[in-house]
Design an enzyme around this catalytic site. Structure first.
Site, short mmCIF file in Angstrom:
data_model
loop_
_atom_site.label_atom_id
_atom_site.label_comp_id
_atom_site.label_asym_id
_atom_site.label_seq_id
_atom_site.Cartn_x
_atom_site.Cartn_y
_atom_site.Cartn_z
N CYS A 90 0.82 -1.22 0.00
CA CYS A 90 0.00 0.00 0.00
C CYS A 90 0.84 1.26 0.00
O CYS A 90 0.31 2.36 -0.06
CB CYS A 90 -0.89 -0.02 1.22
N HIS A 112 -3.35 6.66 2.36
CA HIS A 112 -3.81 5.34 1.92
C HIS A 112 -5.12 5.04 2.65
O HIS A 112 -5.23 5.22 3.88
CB HIS A 112 -2.76 4.28 2.25
N ASN A 156 -10.43 -0.92 0.74
CA ASN A 156 -8.99 -0.74 0.70
C ASN A 156 -8.48 -1.29 -0.63
O ASN A 156 -8.50 -2.49 -0.85
CB ASN A 156 -8.38 -1.50 1.89
#
Ligand SMILES: O=C(O)C1CCN(c2ccc(-c3cc(CO)ccc3Cl)cn2)CC1
Length: 324
Positions: A111, A251, A281
């Site tokens: 990420c 993020h 996500n």
């Protein structure tokens, strides 16, 4: 570094899966998911793979920038769900769009991948080794997660986003500073696609793919501890106060993490946009997707000071401070 975003774009698969849809197939609830993560729905691929999503973004970037594929010198794809070991997803994109003058490679930093890719791009641009770089973050996490593990299956979504960057010597846009850090000793807290070496020759066992696994508590506390420090280090290098930053594009791992980072840094939550409710996500794709939404909404505009921060597998953290 006088670098500007020539174009920005994002793409998500059409199919939307709501929390209630998940509650039909696993022991979870809309209430739990929203309360603990902030997620309401996510986009799930129906056959499109990581290169397909990335190509959609790449073609839109070319259209928006007015550039032909042959004017791109470098293509970088940040992904933790590549199409294959080889060819790289970036190479597949390069071939598909006909960017015959570009060299291409993937970056694996989970990420934080898009942040690390922006760092690579800015280095090639500053050195003059590239004039126009296409940077993409793309994920089809639906193919690597364990759909029987409700703790992780509810967290993720598929998507891609990216930008074309170029040197703009007489402009005001710039990459002002960055901070990238890796904590490999904690790497076992977030894994996917572990491929063990054979224990005997000739091989006698079949290769089992290891799906996504995470020590949620460990990664959660890593993020709330390390992200404020990374942002502070990057702002110090840019000789900016964190209060000078207009938007913190973090993020989209978890809404509570974002709120706790804002609180810890004593900054208004309005500076920390959240779209995890709509996408889940999406790992390396989460920042370029959110960044593009803010650009399209006119919230990020010429002169805006933006801090982009990624954090996750590796474990890694990274921050880029840019003046748009
Ligand atoms: O509240 C609860 O019980 C749980 C507590 C644990 N949670 C977590 C923990 C970690 C992550 C996460 C994941 C990645 C991978 O992209 C990167 C970065 C992070 Cl910080 C996402 N959620 C969900 C709610």
């Amino acid at each position: 570094k006088k670098i500007k975003f020539r174009a920005s774009s994002h793409y998500v698969p059409e199919k939307i899966v709501t929390n209630d849809d998940l509650a039909q197939i696993m022991d979870t609830s809309d209430e739990w998911i929203q309360k603990r993560t902030g997620i309401k729905q996510r986009h799930i691929s129906q056959g499109e793979n990581t290169a397909d999503l990335s190509v959609k973004v790449a073609l839109d970037l070319l259209a928006k920038s007015g550039l032909s594929a042959k004017e791109i010198d470098l293509i970088i794809v940040a992904t933790m769900s590549p199409e294959a070991y080889t060819p790289s997803t970036a190479a597949l994109v390069q071939g598909e769009i006909g960017a015959s003058k570009a060299f291409a490679f993937d970056i694996s930093a989970a990420c934080s991948g898009y942040i690390y890719a922006l760092e690579m791009a800015s280095a090639y641009l500053a050195s003059g080794q590239a004039k126009r770089v296409m940077v993409l973050g793309g994920e089809v996490l639906s193919k690597i997660i364990d759909w029987q593990d409700r703790a992780t299956a509810v967290l993720f979504g598929d998507g891609a986003g990216g930008a074309i960057l170029e040197i703009d010597s007489d402009g005001t846009s710039a990459f002002l500073a960055s901070d990238l850090a890796t904590y490999g000793q904690d790497g076992q807290s977030l894994t996917a696609g572990i491929t063990p070496a054979l224990t005997s020759f000739p091989a006698n066992g079949e290769h089992k793919f290891s799906s996504f696994a995470m020590d949620g508590h460990a990664v959660y506390s890593f993020a709330t501890r390390e992200v404020p420090k990374s942002i502070q280090r990057a702002c110090d290098k840019a000789q900016l106060a964190v209060s000078d930053i207009d938007y913190f594009v973090l993020h989209q791992a978890n809404a509570r993490i974002i709120k706790s980072v804002a609180k810890k840094m004593q900054l208004p939550i309005e500076k920390f946009p959240i779209n995890i409710d709509r996408y889940g996500n999406t790992s390396a794709a989460s920042e370029p997707i959110l960044f593009d939404e803010l650009v399209q909404a006119g919230k990020i505009k010429p002169g805006s000071l933006v801090a982009l921060s990624g954090f996750g597998g590796g474990l890694t953290v990274g921050t880029q401070i840019i003046r748009y």
